[in-house]
Enzyme design. Structure first.
Site, short mmCIF file in Angstrom:
data_model
loop_
_atom_site.label_atom_id
_atom_site.label_comp_id
_atom_site.label_asym_id
_atom_site.label_seq_id
_atom_site.Cartn_x
_atom_site.Cartn_y
_atom_site.Cartn_z
N ARG A 82 0.83 -1.21 0.00
CA ARG A 82 0.00 0.00 0.00
C ARG A 82 0.86 1.26 0.00
NH1 ARG A 82 -5.32 -0.70 1.63
NH2 ARG A 82 -5.54 1.46 0.96
N ARG A 157 -2.48 -21.35 -8.66
CA ARG A 157 -2.17 -20.60 -7.43
C ARG A 157 -3.41 -20.00 -6.76
NH1 ARG A 157 0.53 -15.01 -9.88
NH2 ARG A 157 -1.08 -14.66 -11.46
N HIS A 179 8.31 7.40 6.57
CA HIS A 179 6.84 7.44 6.60
C HIS A 179 6.29 6.03 6.83
CE1 HIS A 179 2.76 8.71 5.77
NE2 HIS A 179 2.66 7.80 4.81
N ARG A 184 3.91 1.86 10.40
CA ARG A 184 3.95 0.43 10.68
C ARG A 184 4.60 0.06 12.01
NH1 ARG A 184 -0.19 -1.19 7.71
NH2 ARG A 184 -0.02 -0.42 5.56
#
EC number: 2.1.1.148
Length: 270
Positions: A82, A157, A179, A184
């Site tokens: 993301r 898969r 950032h 995180r």
């Protein structure tokens, strides 16, 4: 750069530093293009980097680039990607037969009651862990069976679960890497990706210690205040009281003046 630095993460994953372009000196050199010749010592370099960080002069930090090799569960990688400012290249399930490597947590976590996207507390349930193992084994067995029947790898898969491990190269400049770490490393980030962020933070702290110190001071452990929050602080504090508190923490000179102006404005600071 020295040999690869690898940090194990989770049960089967890792973060490996593959390459690095630039260090603290590169940040200072880039800044001097704008500010001219000036700082020369490590202490002066640290002061300049701190100034750049607290005033949000981001482009000098973009001169430093890290490239990592990461092995992580697919659900972690999907959160990771993301952050779209990075260059990423991931192992392809179209070209390769994916390995039977799954992330197995030591314990499940319970769904948080107040946050729909978060978890809390340990759920010690052996049946839940057994169910996870059963499903992943059956899924990988189906994957191999489809391959043996001649089904294309790109389609076979589809049956694989999100706790399968994937590998990717991730190249990111230091500004955007900070950032990533700010978000995180936060307590509300999912526990698994926090472990990867901590591994990266350990590497970054060692490789660019001056930039890390500025990041930790102003972004990682700092906070932005809204207009309403500033008004509330001004109602509780006087410039004199705030100055005394800042001075007791070792802040002085232009930094002290700047901190006072941040809260009370140029006209009210001492």
């Amino acid at each position: 750069m020295e040999g690869p630095l690898t940090i194990p993460v989770l049960d089967k994953g890792f973060v490996r530093l593959v390459d690095q372009m630039g260090d603290d000196r590169a940040i200072v050199q880039a800044a001097r293009v704008s500010y001219g010749e000036g700082t020369k010592t490590v202490r002066e370099d640290a002061a300049l980097i701190d100034y750049l960080m607290r005033h949000r002069h981001t482009s000098p930090f973009e001169m430093v680039v890290f490239k990592f090799h990461v092995k992580a569960p697919i659900f972690v990688a999907r959160q990771w990607f993301r952050h779209r400012t990075a260059s990423v290249n991931e192992i392809s399930g179209r070209y390769s037969i994916l390995k039977e490597e799954f992330y197995e947590p030591e314990a499940f976590r319970k769904q948080a009651k107040r946050n729909k996207q978060a978890s809390e507390g340990a759920l010690l349930d052996e049946e839940a862990l057994a169910l996870l193992r059963k499903v992943q084994q059956e899924a990988y067995g189906a994957y191999r069976a489809l391959l043996e029947k001649g089904v294309a790898r790109e389609m076979a898969r589809m049956v694989l679960p999100l706790n399968l491990y994937t590998e990717f190269y991730w190249k990111q400049d230091l500004h955007n890497l900070f950032h990533f770490l700010k978000l995180r490393l936060a307590p509300e980030a999912q526990w698994e990706i926090r472990q990867y962020a901590r591994a990266i933070a350990e590497i970054v702290k060692e490789r660019v210690p001056l930039a890390w110190a500025a990041f930790e001071e102003h972004l990682l452990e700092g906070a932005f205040l809204s207009r309403t929050e500033l008004r509330a602080l001004r109602g509780l504090l006087t410039p004199e009281v705030y100055e005394k508190a800042l001075s007791s923490l070792g802040l002085g000179g232009s930094r002290l003046k700047e901190a006072l102006e941040k809260v009370f404005g140029p006209g009210e600071a001492l």
